[in-house]
Design an enzyme around this catalytic site. Structure first.
Site, short mmCIF file in Angstrom:
data_model
loop_
_atom_site.label_atom_id
_atom_site.label_comp_id
_atom_site.label_asym_id
_atom_site.label_seq_id
_atom_site.Cartn_x
_atom_site.Cartn_y
_atom_site.Cartn_z
N PRO A 9 7.66 -1.86 5.96
CA PRO A 9 8.11 -1.62 4.47
C PRO A 9 9.44 -0.80 4.88
O PRO A 9 9.53 0.10 4.82
CB PRO A 9 7.48 -0.80 3.89
CG PRO A 9 5.72 -1.09 4.83
CD PRO A 9 6.18 -1.30 6.67
N GLU A 10 10.22 -1.19 3.61
CA GLU A 10 11.93 -0.19 3.80
C GLU A 10 11.51 0.70 2.40
O GLU A 10 10.72 0.16 1.06
CB GLU A 10 12.92 -1.26 3.58
CG GLU A 10 12.67 -1.77 4.95
CD GLU A 10 14.17 -2.44 5.06
OE1 GLU A 10 15.43 -2.46 4.40
OE2 GLU A 10 14.01 -3.39 6.14
#
Ligand SMILES: [Zn+2]
Length: 271
Positions: free
Chosen positions: A2-3
């Site tokens: 996840p960013e």
């Protein structure tokens, strides 16, 4: 992994914890807890604390607690904070019970995710958090800031992935931003013109805002805290499209490794 946009969506779903008290904590995997040293201390300090706020910083999820404590969480590859899940699964690494009977599980299949519970004066112990650069969606991230970070010989993709320069940008969005800015990912930072640096800043903000609004990008297993997937994958131009045709010029996309990360770009559109 996840960013920024995915983590932002997780945080939005965790706002429900604001003003609740931590009533019970159980650590099921001791290696998930980085600080304090023992999971007994982790549980003891947390119990009875009030959640004042939940916010994102870079790719970290931060629970601001009373008595100047922060619970700093990094999801890494497969970590997920699941709200309202009472049952402990084989992937539950830490289980929480908040006031008004709200359970939250930190589930993590691959076990790279971390939690650090630190007093305000010990934040330096979580180095990655402590050394974060500016938030890309803040006013501080502007053309002047970007130009000041471009004096090196490092590839521009390496520069924008550096968390001490821009907090929260990762591989997916770095490739997308460079494509939309028309900048080859291997160009040296110091070779960028002022105009290119300005365009890059604008595209970084644009891409991140759009991705947040789409609920992030879901490839394999990213889901927000309500179990919902994102749909930004439908808007990707280069990431994950290795070997396919460029959506702008119809020529073949190329790929290479930059800083050990797979990088996809269009050699025709990106110079
Ligand atoms: Zn192209």
């Amino acid at each position: 992994m996840p960013e920024l946009p995915e983590v932002q969506n997780v945080v939005d779903g965790l706002k429900i914890l604001q003003d609740r008290y931590v009533e019970d904590v159980k650590v099921y995997n001791v290696n998930t807890v980085k600080n304090p040293n023992t999971s007994d201390d982790f549980e003891d300090i947390l119990e009875g604390k009030k959640v004042l706020d939940v916010f994102r910083r870079g790719k970290y999820i931060v629970f601001q607690l009373d008595a100047d404590y922060k619970l700093i969480t990094h999801l890494r590859m497969t970590g997920a904070l699941v709200v309202g899940e009472k049952e402990v699964t084989k992937y539950t690494r830490v289980g929480f019970l908040f006031s008004k009977n709200l359970a939250v599980n930190f589930n993590d299949i691959r076990r790279f995710g971390t939690m650090s519970l630190l007093h305000q004066e010990e934040l330096y112990k979580e180095k990655g958090y402590f050394n974060l650069g500016v938030e890309p969606l803040s006013k501080e991230f502007n053309h002047r800031y970007m130009l000041g970070k471009l004096s090196s010989n490092r590839a521009i993709k390496t520069v924008i992935l550096d968390q001490t320069i821009i907090a929260g940008l990762g591989n997916i969005y770095a490739d997308e931003c460079l494509f939309l800015a028309g900048i080859h990912p291997n160009r040296k930072g110091r070779e960028l013109t002022k105009q290119e640096a300005c365009i890059l800043v604008d595209k970084i903000k644009l891409v991140l805002e759009k991705a947040i609004n789409c609920g992030g990008t879901t490839f394999r297993d990213y889901k927000n805290s309500k179990g919902e997937s994102g749909n930004f994958q439908q808007h990707l131009h280069v990431y994950g499209r290795k070997g396919q045709k460029c959506l702008l010029c119809n020529k073949g996309l190329k790929n290479s490794k930059i800083s050990g990360r797979t990088t996809v770009f269009c050699p025709n559109c990106q110079r």
